[in-house]
Design an enzyme around this catalytic site. Structure first.
Site, PDB file in Angstrom:
ATOM      1  N   ASP A   1      56.044  38.453  34.926  1.00 49.07           N
ATOM      2  CA  ASP A   1      56.315  38.023  36.225  1.00 49.07           C
ATOM      3  C   ASP A   1      56.164  39.374  37.315  1.00 49.07           C
ATOM      4  OD1 ASP A   1      56.422  36.182  38.538  1.00 49.07           O
ATOM      5  OD2 ASP A   1      57.870  35.329  37.620  1.00 49.07           O
TER       6      ASP A   1
ATOM      7  N   ASP B   1      53.654  30.125  43.189  1.00 50.23           N
ATOM      8  CA  ASP B   1      53.822  29.328  42.435  1.00 50.23           C
ATOM      9  C   ASP B   1      53.762  27.763  42.574  1.00 50.23           C
ATOM     10  OD1 ASP B   1      55.339  31.033  40.792  1.00 50.23           O
ATOM     11  OD2 ASP B   1      57.178  30.632  41.447  1.00 50.23           O
TER      12      ASP B   1
END
Length: 442
Positions: free
Chosen positions: A152, A246
């Site tokens: 991430d 996201d």
């Protein structure tokens, strides 16, 4: 002003020339698997992970090709690393046998296991991350039997931020992106700037090099949210790279991401795939039609297909979508690496960047389907007709003449629709998608 890349870019930008090629074909095709995050967030433990692994087998998902069982954020002790070894410490309350114990059980089922970290000082949920500890963490992951790393982009210290800002026309970055441009972007890069020299690229390359230095092949999934023009360097760094912020189980978000990713298809090919984020099939209040359209578009784009719902409570309709054989066959084609491309926008003029109405007509060649994959999508809020005209489809137009017919199969039902002349018309419910194999001429 910066503009989002379009399908009209030179084919020289296609993935593969500088791809991250791994042993045993790992990463050559887009990944198929399951991940904890969309189903459980931080509320994870060994039992939930192992249940997902067992259900992957029981439900026939392993037989359909799904192989990775991935543990996302929140798996470690939050207070810090081991003071002596500097290793990340698995949370023993959640994982009594450690990550290696879970990995061993997953491997015994004939599946693979993934783990999560971030290219910063802490993960998105505030757990220890890997910036500056890449070698130590890669060695830990290899020792534990990890097969997949999702990496991430949280916890980035100021000395590692980029000098310039890349245009990512995503609602996580604002709301004003006229036709995919970023007129209000702060600090845009010079025209000839090489984003592979950016701090973001260097952070992700550091973990790539660490993974390449261990005695285990670990698929590398970049989750950098489309930043730093990752499409121009991601293929040499990882096996897939996120293109947006996201996903959520909301129709408006799913079509927004589909729209963004549709302009990046020239970057997808063997060994490297733009990633519009994990699947939300089975989550939220999505209708059956929306679940179907979501999956079909992700499969046609050859995105990684990472399931994100609780498998022990999935319903039969959602399971059938995830196991659709023709779409998975197209997705996992061993001969043709490129995905389907939009060939007509439908609701909008061609090449329109519209977060609510992505391109509605798609096609792609296949060595496995016995014909061309064709999708027709209704992005509108009421039932509408959509028509696939054979002479408009790139894979067919050279042979399609007035009166030409092709054998057509409905991918959702498996029904042989017979010899269809000139075009195929269908009425689609709101947000539904027709999926066809257009086969031999007749």
């Amino acid at each position: 002003m910066q503009r989002y890349i379009s399908l009209s870019v030179s084919l020289s930008l296609l993935s593969g020339a500088n791809a991250l090629v791994r042993p045993d074909g790992v990463g050559r095709l887009p990944a198929l698997g399951w991940n904890t995050w969309n189903a459980f967030g931080c509320d994870i433990d060994a039992s939930k992970v192992l249940t997902a692994a067992e259900e992957t087998i029981n439900l026939g998902l392993k037989d359909a090709g799904y192989e990775y069982i991935n543990i996302d954020d929140c798996w470690s002790v939050k207070s810090g690393r081991d003071p002596n070894t500097k290793r990340i410490i698995p949370d023993s309350a959640k994982f009594p046998d450690g990550i290696s114990g879970v990995a061993s059980k997953i491997h015994d089922l004939g599946l693979k296991v993934g783990i999560y970290s971030s290219a910063g000082t802490e993960t998105c949920a505030g757990y220890p991350a890997s910036l500056g500890y890449e070698k130590i963490d890669a060695e830990s992951f290899a020792e534990w039997g990890i097969d997949y790393l999702k990496y991430d982009n949280c916890g980035v210290p100021t000395n590692w931020t980029d000098t310039y800002t890349h245009c990512v026309p995503d609602n996580s970055n604002g709301s004003k992106f006229p036709n995919g441009t970023c007129p209000d972007i702060s600090n845009p890069a010079p025209t000839a700037y090489d984003w592979s020299s950016s701090n973001t690229a260097q952070r992700y390359n550091a973990m790539r090099d660490a993974l390449l230095g261990v005695n285990r092949t670990i698929l590398y999934s970049l989750c950098e949210w489309g930043q730093a023009d990752v499409n121009t360097w991601g293929n040499g760094t990882g096996n897939s790279w996120r293109t947006t912020g996201d996903i959520t189980p909301d129709w408006s978000r799913i079509v927004e991401i589909a729209n963004e990713n549709s302009f990046l298809m020239n970057y997808a090919d063997f060994w490297g795939y733009p990633d519009p984020d994990m699947l939300e099939v089975g989550n939220g209040n999505l209708t059956l039609e929306e679940n179907r359209a979501h999956f079909a578009l992700w499969a046609a784009m050859k995105s990684p297909l990472i399931i994100g719902t609780a498998l022990d409570s999935i319903n039969e309709e959602h399971l059938a979508i995830l196991k659709n054989k023709p779409l998975l066959s197209f997705h996992q084609d061993p001969v043709i690496g490129r995905p389907a491309y939009p060939y007509k926008w439908g609701y909008n003029p061609d090449w329109t960047f519209d977060p609510a109405h992505p391109a509605e007509y798609w096609s792609g060649p296949s060595s496995t389907l016995g014909g061309t994959l064709v999708l027709m999508f209704n992005s509108e809020d009421s039932a509408k007709h959509r028509t696939a005209v054979w002479s408009e489809i790139p894979e067919l137009k050279d042979s399609a003449e007035k009166g030409s017919g092709y054998r057509v199969t409905d991918i959702w039902t498996g029904e042989d629709l017979g010899c269809v002349k000139d075009q195929y018309d269908v009425e689609l419910q709101s947000h539904d998608i027709a999926a066809l194999v257009v086969g031999e001429s007749c």
